[in-house]
Design an enzyme around this catalytic site. Sequence first.
Site, PDB file in Angstrom:
ATOM      1  N   ASP A   5     -53.354 -26.778  -6.902  1.00  0.00           N
ATOM      2  CA  ASP A   5     -54.568 -27.590  -6.984  1.00  0.00           C
ATOM      3  C   ASP A   5     -54.215 -29.030  -7.350  1.00  0.00           C
ATOM      4  O   ASP A   5     -54.857 -29.969  -6.873  1.00  0.00           O
ATOM      5  CB  ASP A   5     -55.563 -27.012  -7.996  1.00  0.00           C
ATOM      6  CG  ASP A   5     -56.873 -27.797  -7.978  1.00  0.00           C
ATOM      7  OD1 ASP A   5     -57.465 -27.910  -6.891  1.00  0.00           O
ATOM      8  OD2 ASP A   5     -57.288 -28.326  -9.015  1.00  0.00           O
ATOM      9  N   LYS A  53     -58.332 -23.088 -10.961  1.00  0.00           N
ATOM     10  CA  LYS A  53     -58.092 -23.677 -12.294  1.00  0.00           C
ATOM     11  C   LYS A  53     -58.711 -22.799 -13.383  1.00  0.00           C
ATOM     12  O   LYS A  53     -58.101 -22.523 -14.400  1.00  0.00           O
ATOM     13  CB  LYS A  53     -58.746 -25.068 -12.391  1.00  0.00           C
ATOM     14  CG  LYS A  53     -58.001 -26.163 -11.707  1.00  0.00           C
ATOM     15  CD  LYS A  53     -58.524 -27.542 -12.093  1.00  0.00           C
ATOM     16  CE  LYS A  53     -59.807 -27.939 -11.414  1.00  0.00           C
ATOM     17  NZ  LYS A  53     -59.745 -28.262 -10.002  1.00  0.00           N
ATOM     18  N   ARG A 100     -56.988 -34.303  -1.228  1.00  0.00           N
ATOM     19  CA  ARG A 100     -58.369 -34.264  -0.740  1.00  0.00           C
ATOM     20  C   ARG A 100     -59.140 -35.500  -1.195  1.00  0.00           C
ATOM     21  O   ARG A 100     -60.008 -36.000  -0.479  1.00  0.00           O
ATOM     22  CB  ARG A 100     -59.072 -32.991  -1.239  1.00  0.00           C
ATOM     23  CG  ARG A 100     -58.571 -31.736  -0.544  1.00  0.00           C
ATOM     24  CD  ARG A 100     -59.088 -30.479  -1.217  1.00  0.00           C
ATOM     25  NE  ARG A 100     -60.517 -30.420  -1.301  1.00  0.00           N
ATOM     26  CZ  ARG A 100     -61.198 -30.075  -2.400  1.00  0.00           C
ATOM     27  NH1 ARG A 100     -60.569 -29.730  -3.505  1.00  0.00           N
ATOM     28  NH2 ARG A 100     -62.503 -30.048  -2.398  1.00  0.00           N
ATOM     29  N   SER A 134     -60.541 -24.698  -5.344  1.00  0.00           N
ATOM     30  CA  SER A 134     -59.991 -25.666  -6.296  1.00  0.00           C
ATOM     31  C   SER A 134     -60.475 -25.347  -7.718  1.00  0.00           C
ATOM     32  O   SER A 134     -59.683 -25.248  -8.666  1.00  0.00           O
ATOM     33  CB  SER A 134     -60.433 -27.073  -5.875  1.00  0.00           C
ATOM     34  OG  SER A 134     -60.276 -27.982  -6.921  1.00  0.00           O
ATOM     35  N   HIS A 161     -67.441 -26.019 -15.629  1.00  0.00           N
ATOM     36  CA  HIS A 161     -66.852 -26.954 -14.668  1.00  0.00           C
ATOM     37  C   HIS A 161     -67.952 -27.440 -13.743  1.00  0.00           C
ATOM     38  O   HIS A 161     -68.780 -26.666 -13.283  1.00  0.00           O
ATOM     39  CB  HIS A 161     -65.761 -26.264 -13.858  1.00  0.00           C
ATOM     40  CG  HIS A 161     -64.801 -27.229 -13.238  1.00  0.00           C
ATOM     41  ND1 HIS A 161     -63.626 -27.625 -13.839  1.00  0.00           N
ATOM     42  CD2 HIS A 161     -64.844 -27.901 -12.074  1.00  0.00           C
ATOM     43  CE1 HIS A 161     -62.997 -28.480 -13.070  1.00  0.00           C
ATOM     44  NE2 HIS A 161     -63.712 -28.675 -11.983  1.00  0.00           N
TER      45      HIS A 161
HETATM   46  N1  URA Z   1     -63.929 -30.210  -8.963  1.00  0.00           N
HETATM   47  C1  URA Z   1     -62.750 -29.609  -8.672  1.00  0.00           C
HETATM   48  O1  URA Z   1     -62.014 -29.252  -9.586  1.00  0.00           O
HETATM   49  N2  URA Z   1     -62.425 -29.410  -7.410  1.00  0.00           N
HETATM   50  C2  URA Z   1     -63.218 -29.762  -6.374  1.00  0.00           C
HETATM   51  O2  URA Z   1     -62.845 -29.541  -5.238  1.00  0.00           O
HETATM   52  C3  URA Z   1     -64.440 -30.402  -6.668  1.00  0.00           C
HETATM   53  C4  URA Z   1     -64.774 -30.620  -7.985  1.00  0.00           C
END
Ligand code: URA
Length: 443
Positions: free
Chosen positions: A161, A187, A168, A183, A82
């Site tokens: 999220d 996930k 956000r 966040s 990620h």
């Molecule tokens: N990627 C995400 O999933 N969340 C964030 O807050 C920033 C990047």
Amino acid sequence: MVVPRLIERKRDGLPLEPGDWTTLIRAYVAGEVPDYQMAALAMAVVFRGLAAEELSELVEAMLSSGDRLDFGAWPIPRVDKHSIGGVGDKTSLLLAPMLACAGVAVPMISGRGLGHTGGTLDKLESIRGFRTRLSLDDTLRQVRDIGVAMIGQTPELVPADRKLYALRDVTGTVESIPLIAASIMSKKLAEDLTGLVLDIKTGSGSFMPERTQSLDLARTMVALGEGRGCRTVALLTAMDRPLGWACGNALEMAEAIHGLRGEGPDDLMEVTYALGVEMLLVAGVETVRATARQRLEGIVQSGQALEKFVALVEAQGGDPNVVHDPDRLPRAAVRRDVVALSLGTVQRVDPRTIGYGVIGLGGGRQRTTDLIDPSVGFVIRVKPGMRVERGQHLATIHAQDDGSAESAERVLERAISIGEPLPVPPLVSHRLDATGLETLEAG
Ligand code: URA
């Protein structure tokens, strides 16, 4: 729980009481806390941060806001990567199918565009019919069948999220170490992973522009992952210029498809392979970097990665013909070439300016309800350090009309500067895991 009191506490730099984040997140997901209060609290967190205990409770609360994937005793290692967000960053589109050809499974939960950065879900949805919302059972079945699924947060899967991320995005509350960490980790920890690789962008186009901040974020996320039994590694990669050439959803999808054929831009392929190697190592299927890299290059060169992507697109309802013929992706009505007005060396291609330029063209959101136009964006053929002649082609604008192409020209004038050579930071500078920090290339 009195929400205004929680907002005031955080505004005044005090930690919330144990249990407050759990109650708050539950109430927010249930629709009992309005977005305006959550946005105010998020802004207070941006300025005041979270204590370690608060962050841990927030991650747990977000993770528990929905169901989780559970692969039971399935023996295949699961890995994911990620990114904290970048411009032109389409590495997920390459890595998910590549890794699924290497004896590991990738149950990837991604996000949409966030702030000035692009989102994997928006890029995937530039393929007609592609569904990024799958049920838990369908996701598990698909990962077991073909080794990969690429989905988004749903009302069942990390709904906290899903709501907070969208909020956000449009309230200037992305740039916060604890909010980004919560966040992403909520996930990823919902995916029942064996290992996780984090791409921590650093430089002017990153949510964490300074290296010290990027490293703080990397340490925070590695600790959260390791503390929950998921081997976690972070690479610091450059986001002082866009990654690859294409910026904009369908344009990036086309570039990713070229990458899966082994024909992607060098910087994109370099970062992709660096992350992919770490994924194979955390999965435990390779132990030597050079061998891991050769394996991934073989998967691309043999066409397996591309075929896996076809299988993925088909499985999720998209038009698989796009993979063999990227010209079938949505195309903008206007294309305008931009050339260099002077001779010199490219000093900067500012990713933040480009990212907001894509949003200005209609390729990103300014309100949570905005629909995006997948076809628009930029293809920028120059990189910092490249020498250019007067009149040389720099970039192509893809726009819906002449007016927006005109504005996009101004964007490129601000984003690309030409002059005397400046130092170019390394693409992949640091690696961090539970044992510590390694400098890969000094910048
Ligand atoms: N990627 C995400 O999933 N969340 C964030 O807050 C920033 C990047």
